[in-house]
Design a protein around this motif. Sequence first.
Motif, mmCIF file in Angstrom:
data_model
loop_
_atom_site.group_PDB
_atom_site.id
_atom_site.type_symbol
_atom_site.label_atom_id
_atom_site.label_comp_id
_atom_site.label_asym_id
_atom_site.label_seq_id
_atom_site.Cartn_x
_atom_site.Cartn_y
_atom_site.Cartn_z
ATOM 1 N N THR A 212 0.817 -1.221 0.000
ATOM 2 C CA THR A 212 0.000 0.000 0.000
ATOM 3 C C THR A 212 0.845 1.264 0.000
ATOM 4 O OG1 THR A 212 -0.115 -0.260 2.381
ATOM 5 C CG2 THR A 212 -2.011 -1.011 1.115
ATOM 6 N N MET A 213 2.162 1.141 -0.194
ATOM 7 C CA MET A 213 3.020 2.319 -0.062
ATOM 8 C C MET A 213 2.724 3.393 -1.107
ATOM 9 S SD MET A 213 6.622 0.757 -1.490
ATOM 10 C CE MET A 213 7.625 2.230 -1.417
ATOM 11 N N GLY A 214 2.152 3.004 -2.249
ATOM 12 C CA GLY A 214 1.860 3.976 -3.285
ATOM 13 C C GLY A 214 0.978 5.123 -2.798
ATOM 14 N N LEU A 215 0.071 4.782 -1.881
ATOM 15 C CA LEU A 215 -0.854 5.784 -1.344
ATOM 16 C C LEU A 215 -0.125 6.939 -0.672
ATOM 17 C CD1 LEU A 215 -3.690 3.729 0.348
ATOM 18 C CD2 LEU A 215 -3.856 5.234 -1.629
ATOM 19 N N PHE A 216 1.044 6.632 -0.076
ATOM 20 C CA PHE A 216 1.763 7.682 0.641
ATOM 21 C C PHE A 216 2.332 8.721 -0.314
ATOM 22 C CE2 PHE A 216 2.958 3.946 3.570
ATOM 23 C CZ PHE A 216 1.757 4.047 4.239
ATOM 24 N N TYR A 217 2.551 8.328 -1.573
ATOM 25 C CA TYR A 217 3.301 9.183 -2.477
ATOM 26 C C TYR A 217 2.470 9.806 -3.585
ATOM 27 C CZ TYR A 217 7.110 6.738 -0.171
ATOM 28 O OH TYR A 217 7.961 6.225 0.766
ATOM 29 N N ILE A 218 1.358 9.169 -3.955
ATOM 30 C CA ILE A 218 0.668 9.570 -5.178
ATOM 31 C C ILE A 218 0.208 11.030 -5.121
ATOM 32 C CG2 ILE A 218 -1.518 8.542 -4.353
ATOM 33 C CD1 ILE A 218 -0.568 8.440 -7.965
ATOM 34 N N ALA A 219 -0.345 11.439 -3.981
ATOM 35 C CA ALA A 219 -0.871 12.806 -3.894
ATOM 36 C C ALA A 219 0.257 13.814 -4.024
ATOM 37 C CB ALA A 219 -1.611 13.003 -2.576
ATOM 38 N N LYS A 220 1.348 13.573 -3.315
ATOM 39 C CA LYS A 220 2.466 14.519 -3.367
ATOM 40 C C LYS A 220 3.058 14.596 -4.763
ATOM 41 C CE LYS A 220 3.912 14.608 1.400
ATOM 42 N NZ LYS A 220 4.671 13.840 2.391
ATOM 43 N N ALA A 221 3.106 13.454 -5.452
ATOM 44 C CA ALA A 221 3.657 13.451 -6.807
ATOM 45 C C ALA A 221 2.802 14.330 -7.722
ATOM 46 C CB ALA A 221 3.729 12.021 -7.337
ATOM 47 N N PHE A 222 1.485 14.169 -7.632
ATOM 48 C CA PHE A 222 0.616 14.989 -8.489
ATOM 49 C C PHE A 222 0.713 16.465 -8.111
ATOM 50 C CE2 PHE A 222 -1.453 11.168 -10.094
ATOM 51 C CZ PHE A 222 -1.719 11.550 -11.392
ATOM 52 N N ILE A 223 0.776 16.735 -6.803
ATOM 53 C CA ILE A 223 0.885 18.131 -6.370
ATOM 54 C C ILE A 223 2.143 18.763 -6.959
ATOM 55 C CG2 ILE A 223 1.318 19.608 -4.367
ATOM 56 C CD1 ILE A 223 -0.506 17.720 -2.773
ATOM 57 N N ALA A 224 3.255 18.038 -6.907
ATOM 58 C CA ALA A 224 4.508 18.602 -7.415
ATOM 59 C C ALA A 224 4.424 18.851 -8.915
ATOM 60 C CB ALA A 224 5.676 17.666 -7.086
ATOM 61 N N VAL A 225 3.898 17.878 -9.660
ATOM 62 C CA VAL A 225 3.877 18.032 -11.115
ATOM 63 C C VAL A 225 2.865 19.098 -11.539
ATOM 64 C CG1 VAL A 225 3.454 16.877 -13.305
ATOM 65 C CG2 VAL A 225 4.656 15.679 -11.488
ATOM 66 N N ILE A 226 1.701 19.107 -10.909
ATOM 67 C CA ILE A 226 0.670 20.072 -11.307
ATOM 68 C C ILE A 226 1.099 21.484 -10.951
ATOM 69 C CG2 ILE A 226 -1.670 20.861 -10.807
ATOM 70 C CD1 ILE A 226 -2.462 17.925 -10.609
ATOM 71 N N SER A 227 1.638 21.682 -9.752
ATOM 72 C CA SER A 227 2.014 23.056 -9.436
ATOM 73 C C SER A 227 3.304 23.443 -10.144
ATOM 74 C CB SER A 227 2.101 23.282 -7.924
ATOM 75 O OG SER A 227 2.880 22.298 -7.322
ATOM 76 N N GLY A 228 3.988 22.465 -10.739
ATOM 77 C CA GLY A 228 5.135 22.822 -11.568
ATOM 78 C C GLY A 228 4.718 23.526 -12.847
ATOM 79 N N GLY A 229 3.578 23.144 -13.381
ATOM 80 C CA GLY A 229 3.084 23.822 -14.576
ATOM 81 C C GLY A 229 3.485 23.110 -15.856
ATOM 82 N N PRO A 230 3.303 23.782 -16.996
ATOM 83 C CA PRO A 230 3.429 23.128 -18.297
ATOM 84 C C PRO A 230 4.846 22.676 -18.660
ATOM 85 C CG PRO A 230 2.933 25.453 -18.562
ATOM 86 C CD PRO A 230 2.831 25.165 -17.116
ATOM 87 N N TRP A 231 5.881 23.246 -18.055
ATOM 88 C CA TRP A 231 7.230 22.735 -18.342
ATOM 89 C C TRP A 231 7.441 21.521 -17.440
ATOM 90 C CZ3 TRP A 231 11.798 26.209 -19.836
ATOM 91 C CH2 TRP A 231 11.351 27.296 -20.618
ATOM 92 N N PRO A 232 7.412 20.334 -18.001
ATOM 93 C CA PRO A 232 7.408 19.171 -17.103
ATOM 94 C C PRO A 232 8.649 19.071 -16.217
ATOM 95 C CG PRO A 232 7.498 18.499 -19.414
ATOM 96 C CD PRO A 232 7.259 19.968 -19.400
#
Lengths: 286, 413
Positions: A212-232
């Motif tokens: 179940t470790m994926g649950l600990f990381y998935i939200a933070k990963a999306f937060i980082a990428v989304i708030s990073g913006g269009p330059w991946p």
Amino acid sequence: MDTLLVYAYQVAFSFSIFILISLGLAVIFGMMKVINLAQGEFIMLGAYACVVCSAVGLPLWLAVPLAGVIVGAIGILVERTVIRFLYGRVLDTLLATWGLSLFLVGIVTTIAGPQSQSVPADLGGVSLGGLQVPAYSLVMIGGACAMLLGTYALWRFTSLGLIVRGTMQNPEMARALGTNTSMIYMFTFGFGSALTGLAGALLVPLFGAAPTMGLFYIAKAFIAVISGGPWPLLGTLSASSLYGTIDGVISYAFSSVLGEIAVLLVAIVMLRLLPQGITGRLRKGL
Amino acid sequence: MKLSRRQFTKLAGGGLAFASLPLTLSKAGLASEEPIKVANILDQTGGLNIYSLKQMKAVAMAVDEINAAGGLLGRPIELIFYDAQSNNQLYSQYATQALLRDQVHAIHGGVTSSSREVIRPIVQRFQGFYVYNSLYEGGVCDRRHLSTGMVPGQQLDALVPYVVNELGGKKGYILAADYNYGHITSKWLQKYIRDLGGEDLAVEFIPLDVSNFAPVIARLQDAKPDVVWSALVGAAHMSFYRQFHATIGKDNMMLASTTYSIGREHVELTPEEGEGIVIATSFYDGLGTPAAEDFIQRFHDYTGETDYIGEYGESGYRGLALWAEAVRRAGSPEPEAVMDALGGTAVEGAGGLYTIDGQTNHTTMNIHIAVQDADRGFQAIRTFEQQPPVDTQLVCNLYENPNDTTQYVVEID
């Protein structure tokens, strides 16, 4: 104890975790626009691949890259069997990858059991300005930076990288110029998966592997990428730096609870002020 | 276990009969008697199943043993298992189903405090009886509820004096999981440490999904406590033990825990990462008493599994045995009769004598202090005989207030 050095270490370590968990997503979601809800489970698969490789006797420094290769292969399999039918269909992708994530958690639990597992790094501790830190955490920081630089170099300086970027920007044009875009999509998804698997394997010695470790990381990963913006890549780098700094400083100065709260609070405020993300106002780029 | 058609329809409907084989029942002369029905609701699947897998089997074993020995009041016990899939909504659904559709005489199960608080109101509403076989933060005062696991008062009353007085852990630093178990346990830890003239340097709560302990490790090195008290819970928190071992090490700072080994942490960490951690528990496999060895042997024979059983497994067996003894004393499996017979009901079990305290419907038990050795086992240090649930006794008196259903939070100044 040298306070400045302690803070620098906390920030660097937190930054490296953000980079590790979000770099693969920066490729899969940032570049390819595939909302992969199974991203956390790819991290988990990388961790288990590392555990299995170590269990058959491979040293850790071999098990980690091999885990990346294995998860990359799984990513390609997933792309060929599921994702490729769903490009451009956001909601369907969301559902399919969510189902995939449940499936992966279930199958790993069935095979490996619900308990967590780990591979010890056996590097001991080193003293940083009077503070004992796990020597392996420095390996993690180095690994995260190397993965980031390697990905940047691959996309920026190779002709394959050029073709990939072109395909993501305008697939019709790329196809008209003779590129097999289906293969490019497959490769890019596989590469993003490999990065994710590599990250999961790098996390194992300090964080362990559990279904179940994926649950600990998935939200933070999306937060980082989304708030990073269009330059991946630049976006993920700047978001990870920002959140890593906040998390590292607040968590050490106050508490882990406040560190978590501060990261989420800043993410909310930032998306309000910069709804396009940190790199939203820049010209298109990597 | 072969599935009969009847069992299959039950499985499809959410419950699965773990019924003893017809052969066992006919041997014991019970085949034609009307069964006493017991529900067991636990997480066979989902994120929390690690706490349930052994307990499921231990309860089934207890039922089988009673049936083979002639049943309960001359009737066989029929056990119906429900997999709540680590989902509280299913706990609510299955508790209702067990009481209304399957008409069980008692419900066993529930792991987390939240699942228990889902089950209790349902048991109240349909006037059933509920046995909660898990350690928890204490304070539940409810006649229809029997707690057979440890509460902080019992555990810390043994562990803290040992660590503070005998190991010299005067200055403590508390790390606790950030939910009600951790908050309440840390308050009790503070109280016991201060009462003994020790000092609690800090209390830190860690959210359940935090696995980066670098800031905590750095603060520990700043504060330099004699002992770190861990009330950490779950997979993410396991990394604390790894990161602690790689940096400070237990040679430089003691590590005592209220939760360690209960989630089988010691099986999952390397032997070096766990060696030297001090625990207090009502049952662990290395206890070494004849009763414990016998229980472990029977469990291995029954399940074919030889790995660590631990507190959560044994407490399922303990809970069923205590309930069955209360049924015998009451002469009836009906909830009202059983509730009246609870006080003073005692069973000699794998961890020692278990006695139900009728004032609180909690269980007085032995608490064993142990320290992990170099081979993932535990060395017995000392046993504190017959620790009563002192914390819950402070706030709960079911003799005076039989209609109470509150979970009290003990105020500590």
